[in-house]
Design a protein around this motif. Structure first.
Motif, PDB file in Angstrom:
ATOM      1  N   VAL A  98      54.490  52.408  18.467  1.00 56.45           N
ATOM      2  CA  VAL A  98      53.882  53.717  18.721  1.00 56.45           C
ATOM      3  C   VAL A  98      53.448  53.837  20.175  1.00 56.45           C
ATOM      4  O   VAL A  98      53.725  54.849  20.837  1.00 56.45           O
ATOM      5  N   ASN A  99      52.780  52.826  20.693  1.00 55.49           N
ATOM      6  CA  ASN A  99      52.303  52.908  22.076  1.00 55.49           C
ATOM      7  C   ASN A  99      53.450  52.990  23.076  1.00 55.49           C
ATOM      8  O   ASN A  99      53.382  53.752  24.048  1.00 55.49           O
ATOM      9  N   ALA A 100      54.498  52.227  22.855  1.00 57.54           N
ATOM     10  CA  ALA A 100      55.636  52.257  23.778  1.00 57.54           C
ATOM     11  C   ALA A 100      56.332  53.613  23.744  1.00 57.54           C
ATOM     12  O   ALA A 100      56.644  54.185  24.793  1.00 57.54           O
ATOM     13  N   LEU A 101      56.570  54.127  22.551  1.00 55.71           N
ATOM     14  CA  LEU A 101      57.228  55.430  22.447  1.00 55.71           C
ATOM     15  C   LEU A 101      56.352  56.555  22.997  1.00 55.71           C
ATOM     16  O   LEU A 101      56.860  57.535  23.550  1.00 55.71           O
ATOM     17  N   GLU A 115      55.102  68.200  35.899  1.00 56.83           N
ATOM     18  CA  GLU A 115      54.047  67.340  36.444  1.00 56.83           C
ATOM     19  C   GLU A 115      54.579  66.362  37.480  1.00 56.83           C
ATOM     20  O   GLU A 115      54.070  66.284  38.577  1.00 56.83           O
ATOM     21  N   GLU A 116      55.548  65.592  37.099  1.00 58.94           N
ATOM     22  CA  GLU A 116      56.072  64.568  38.003  1.00 58.94           C
ATOM     23  C   GLU A 116      57.527  64.312  37.644  1.00 58.94           C
ATOM     24  O   GLU A 116      57.878  64.225  36.472  1.00 58.94           O
ATOM     25  N   ARG A 117      58.357  64.190  38.648  1.00 58.10           N
ATOM     26  CA  ARG A 117      59.765  63.895  38.392  1.00 58.10           C
ATOM     27  C   ARG A 117      59.905  62.471  37.877  1.00 58.10           C
ATOM     28  O   ARG A 117      59.208  61.570  38.329  1.00 58.10           O
ATOM     29  N   ILE A 118      60.813  62.305  36.932  1.00 55.23           N
ATOM     30  CA  ILE A 118      61.071  60.968  36.409  1.00 55.23           C
ATOM     31  C   ILE A 118      61.901  60.215  37.442  1.00 55.23           C
ATOM     32  O   ILE A 118      62.971  60.665  37.855  1.00 55.23           O
ATOM     33  N   ARG A 119      61.395  59.062  37.866  1.00 60.26           N
ATOM     34  CA  ARG A 119      62.064  58.253  38.888  1.00 60.26           C
ATOM     35  C   ARG A 119      62.922  57.189  38.229  1.00 60.26           C
ATOM     36  O   ARG A 119      62.841  56.943  37.025  1.00 60.26           O
ATOM     37  N   LEU A 120      63.720  56.528  39.032  1.00 53.20           N
ATOM     38  CA  LEU A 120      64.593  55.463  38.545  1.00 53.20           C
ATOM     39  C   LEU A 120      63.786  54.351  37.884  1.00 53.20           C
ATOM     40  O   LEU A 120      64.185  53.824  36.841  1.00 53.20           O
ATOM     41  N   GLU A 121      62.622  54.029  38.465  1.00 56.10           N
ATOM     42  CA  GLU A 121      61.773  52.993  37.882  1.00 56.10           C
ATOM     43  C   GLU A 121      61.332  53.375  36.471  1.00 56.10           C
ATOM     44  O   GLU A 121      61.235  52.530  35.584  1.00 56.10           O
ATOM     45  N   THR A 122      61.067  54.659  36.267  1.00 56.73           N
ATOM     46  CA  THR A 122      60.658  55.142  34.946  1.00 56.73           C
ATOM     47  C   THR A 122      61.796  55.001  33.954  1.00 56.73           C
ATOM     48  O   THR A 122      61.588  54.580  32.806  1.00 56.73           O
ATOM     49  N   VAL A 123      63.003  55.323  34.387  1.00 53.31           N
ATOM     50  CA  VAL A 123      64.173  55.207  33.506  1.00 53.31           C
ATOM     51  C   VAL A 123      64.418  53.744  33.150  1.00 53.31           C
ATOM     52  O   VAL A 123      64.670  53.414  31.978  1.00 53.31           O
ATOM     53  N   LEU A 124      64.325  52.859  34.138  1.00 55.02           N
ATOM     54  CA  LEU A 124      64.511  51.430  33.872  1.00 55.02           C
ATOM     55  C   LEU A 124      63.415  50.897  32.951  1.00 55.02           C
ATOM     56  O   LEU A 124      63.689  50.133  32.017  1.00 55.02           O
ATOM     57  N   GLY A 125      62.185  51.303  33.189  1.00 51.03           N
ATOM     58  CA  GLY A 125      61.088  50.890  32.327  1.00 51.03           C
ATOM     59  C   GLY A 125      61.278  51.396  30.904  1.00 51.03           C
ATOM     60  O   GLY A 125      61.015  50.678  29.932  1.00 51.03           O
ATOM     61  N   THR A 126      61.764  52.623  30.780  1.00 53.02           N
ATOM     62  CA  THR A 126      62.030  53.197  29.461  1.00 53.02           C
ATOM     63  C   THR A 126      63.110  52.403  28.742  1.00 53.02           C
ATOM     64  O   THR A 126      62.999  52.128  27.540  1.00 53.02           O
ATOM     65  N   ALA A 127      64.145  52.015  29.465  1.00 48.96           N
ATOM     66  CA  ALA A 127      65.209  51.209  28.854  1.00 48.96           C
ATOM     67  C   ALA A 127      64.662  49.870  28.365  1.00 48.96           C
ATOM     68  O   ALA A 127      65.022  49.407  27.277  1.00 48.96           O
ATOM     69  N   LEU A 128      63.782  49.262  29.150  1.00 47.52           N
ATOM     70  CA  LEU A 128      63.174  48.001  28.727  1.00 47.52           C
ATOM     71  C   LEU A 128      62.272  48.199  27.504  1.00 47.52           C
ATOM     72  O   LEU A 128      62.244  47.361  26.604  1.00 47.52           O
ATOM     73  N   VAL A 130      62.643  50.529  25.157  1.00 49.85           N
ATOM     74  CA  VAL A 130      63.537  50.738  24.009  1.00 49.85           C
ATOM     75  C   VAL A 130      64.141  49.398  23.569  1.00 49.85           C
ATOM     76  O   VAL A 130      64.228  49.112  22.362  1.00 49.85           O
ATOM     77  N   ALA A 131      64.534  48.580  24.515  1.00 56.50           N
ATOM     78  CA  ALA A 131      65.089  47.259  24.171  1.00 56.50           C
ATOM     79  C   ALA A 131      64.034  46.400  23.464  1.00 56.50           C
ATOM     80  O   ALA A 131      64.322  45.725  22.480  1.00 56.50           O
ATOM     81  N   GLY A 132      62.812  46.449  23.954  1.00 52.93           N
ATOM     82  CA  GLY A 132      61.725  45.687  23.326  1.00 52.93           C
ATOM     83  C   GLY A 132      61.434  46.177  21.911  1.00 52.93           C
ATOM     84  O   GLY A 132      61.212  45.371  21.002  1.00 52.93           O
ATOM     85  N   ILE A 133      61.465  47.485  21.720  1.00 54.05           N
ATOM     86  CA  ILE A 133      61.252  48.046  20.379  1.00 54.05           C
ATOM     87  C   ILE A 133      62.368  47.591  19.444  1.00 54.05           C
ATOM     88  O   ILE A 133      62.124  47.178  18.311  1.00 54.05           O
ATOM     89  N   ALA A 134      63.579  47.664  19.938  1.00 55.88           N
ATOM     90  CA  ALA A 134      64.720  47.241  19.116  1.00 55.88           C
ATOM     91  C   ALA A 134      64.599  45.780  18.735  1.00 55.88           C
ATOM     92  O   ALA A 134      64.826  45.407  17.576  1.00 55.88           O
ATOM     93  N   LEU A 135      64.218  44.927  19.686  1.00 53.50           N
ATOM     94  CA  LEU A 135      64.036  43.498  19.386  1.00 53.50           C
ATOM     95  C   LEU A 135      62.921  43.273  18.359  1.00 53.50           C
ATOM     96  O   LEU A 135      63.046  42.432  17.470  1.00 53.50           O
ATOM     97  N   THR A 136      61.851  44.053  18.503  1.00 46.54           N
ATOM     98  CA  THR A 136      60.738  43.922  17.546  1.00 46.54           C
ATOM     99  C   THR A 136      61.172  44.302  16.146  1.00 46.54           C
ATOM    100  O   THR A 136      60.818  43.649  15.173  1.00 46.54           O
ATOM    101  N   LEU A 137      61.949  45.369  16.034  1.00 47.53           N
ATOM    102  CA  LEU A 137      62.321  45.882  14.718  1.00 47.53           C
ATOM    103  C   LEU A 137      63.419  45.055  14.046  1.00 47.53           C
ATOM    104  O   LEU A 137      63.468  44.994  12.825  1.00 47.53           O
ATOM    105  N   VAL A 138      64.284  44.409  14.821  1.00 46.17           N
ATOM    106  CA  VAL A 138      65.368  43.642  14.201  1.00 46.17           C
ATOM    107  C   VAL A 138      65.044  42.172  14.040  1.00 46.17           C
ATOM    108  O   VAL A 138      65.742  41.451  13.326  1.00 46.17           O
TER     109      VAL A 138
END
Length: 139
Positions: A98-101, A115-128, A130-138
């Motif tokens: 919940v907190n990550a999402l 408010e603020e443009r999404i930067r590349l760092e935000t996209v990379l952090g989001t990918a990480l 999502v990957a962490g959530i997937a690892l937690t759930l599987v």
């Protein structure tokens, strides 16, 4: 039927949808709460009250400001749903997911509100995230 291996957690699609719903409600309301609070602050600065009455006047201003109160009510409704999830599902799955999402939804809705443009760092952090959530759930 074989019992689940010890330490394994399985959640249903409905449970995952409930997690996403709480995250979306929290994440989507965060930018609106910020905007509503800024508007309330601007109104409060124009009022001249004693230090004793200031908390009551601030509370009144928050309640009558629908731009703050409506997202706040939705946010608190999500909190009730969150407590229900905690009672129904493992804490080790619900809280980090919940907190990550919520961070993701807050960034996206904030971007949509300008408010603020999404930067590349935000996209990379989001990918990480999502990957962490997937690892937690599987796992």
């Amino acid at each position: 039927m074989d019992p689940e291996p010890q330490g394994s957690v399985s959640i249903s699609i409905a449970d995952f949808c409930a997690i996403v719903a709480v995250s979306l409600m929290w994440g989507a309301t965060n930018p609106f709460l910020r905007k509503g609070a800024q508007l309330t602050e601007a109104t409060a600065k124009s009022e001249c009250v004693s230090a004793i009455l200031k908390p009551l006047v601030d509370l009144k201003n928050l309640i009558v400001n629908l731009r703050f109160f409506v997202p706040f009510a939705m946010n608190q409704s999500a909190s009730f749903l969150f407590v229900g999830l905690l009672a129904h599902m493992p804490l080790t799955v619900v809280v980090p997911t919940v907190n990550a999402l919520t961070f993701i939804f807050t960034a996206v809705v904030g971007q949509l509100l300008g408010e603020e443009r999404i930067r590349l760092e935000t996209v990379l952090g989001t990918a990480l995230i999502v990957a962490g959530i997937a690892l937690t759930l599987v796992s």
